[in-house]
Design a protein around this motif. Structure first.
Motif, PDB file in Angstrom:
ATOM      1  N   SER A 133      -0.048   2.974  -7.653  1.00  0.00           N
ATOM      2  CA  SER A 133      -0.814   2.889  -6.416  1.00  0.00           C
ATOM      3  C   SER A 133      -1.596   1.572  -6.370  1.00  0.00           C
ATOM      4  N   ARG A 134      -1.817   1.149  -5.158  1.00  0.00           N
ATOM      5  CA  ARG A 134      -2.592  -0.067  -4.929  1.00  0.00           C
ATOM      6  C   ARG A 134      -4.018   0.100  -5.446  1.00  0.00           C
ATOM      7  N   GLU A 135      -4.577   1.284  -5.292  1.00  0.00           N
ATOM      8  CA  GLU A 135      -5.946   1.523  -5.774  1.00  0.00           C
ATOM      9  C   GLU A 135      -6.030   1.462  -7.298  1.00  0.00           C
TER      10      GLU A 135
ATOM     11  N   ASP B 279       0.851  -1.184   0.000  1.00  0.00           N
ATOM     12  CA  ASP B 279       0.000   0.000   0.000  1.00  0.00           C
ATOM     13  C   ASP B 279       0.893   1.241   0.000  1.00  0.00           C
ATOM     14  N   ASP B 280       1.364   1.573  -1.200  1.00  0.00           N
ATOM     15  CA  ASP B 280       2.267   2.697  -1.378  1.00  0.00           C
ATOM     16  C   ASP B 280       1.859   3.401  -2.665  1.00  0.00           C
TER      17      ASP B 280
END
Length: 160
Positions: free
Chosen positions: A69-71, A53-54
């Motif tokens: 990004s993780r998203e 999660d970075d």
């Protein structure tokens, strides 16, 4: 240490997320196998949990381009998993670079995707995945490329 390994992580890959907490080789291999479990099984939550999660984790692939990004990873795989394609790949033929607290798996994904109108199509992707250990092994980078321009265009059309 650098070694060449044919991992064979594919549709039969196992969920080993708990083992990915182990430091060292076994934990890293558990994280890699868990990724292929999630990818082949369309398990979005497990797949996303395997990414750090970075904001600067990066996924470069033929469908999403360069995503950070993780998203962004979640968003791409949400679309892929919600679509009508059934992607099944096996990871192997990997030069594996064991570093202090991280590992690079550089190999091949070989498999198929099934499209409602086109049927089953072959899939060959050059793949690099980088994992780091910070209490759990998580992916921080992925790069995937399809060499054959016609196969790439067909796959991109099928996904979209």
């Amino acid at each position: 240490m650098i070694e060449l390994v044919d991992y064979g992580f594919g549709p039969g890959a196992r969920l080993r997320a708990d083992e990915a907490r182990l430091p060292g080789r076994e934990g890293a291999l558990a994280a890699l196998e868990t990724f292929y479990y999630a990818l082949n099984g369309k398990d979005l939550e497990t797949l996303v949990a395997g990414w750090a999660d970075d904001p600067l984790v990066q996924l470069n692939n033929p469908i999403g381009g360069i995503l950070r990004s993780r998203e962004a990873v979640r968003s791409l795989y949400e679309r892929v998993f919600a679509g009508s394609l059934d992607v099944q790949v096996t990871f192997g033929d990997a030069a594996t670079y064991w570093l202090d607290g991280s590992v690079v798996f550089a190999g091949r994904e070989v498999g198929t995707y099934r499209h409602p109108a086109l049927g089953e199509q072959p899939l060959h992707i050059r793949t690099t995945r980088i994992f780091r250990y910070d209490g759990v092994w998580q992916q921080v980078h992925h790069h995937g490329s399809i060499d054959d321009a016609d196969a790439l265009a067909a796959y991109q059309r099928a996904v979209t």
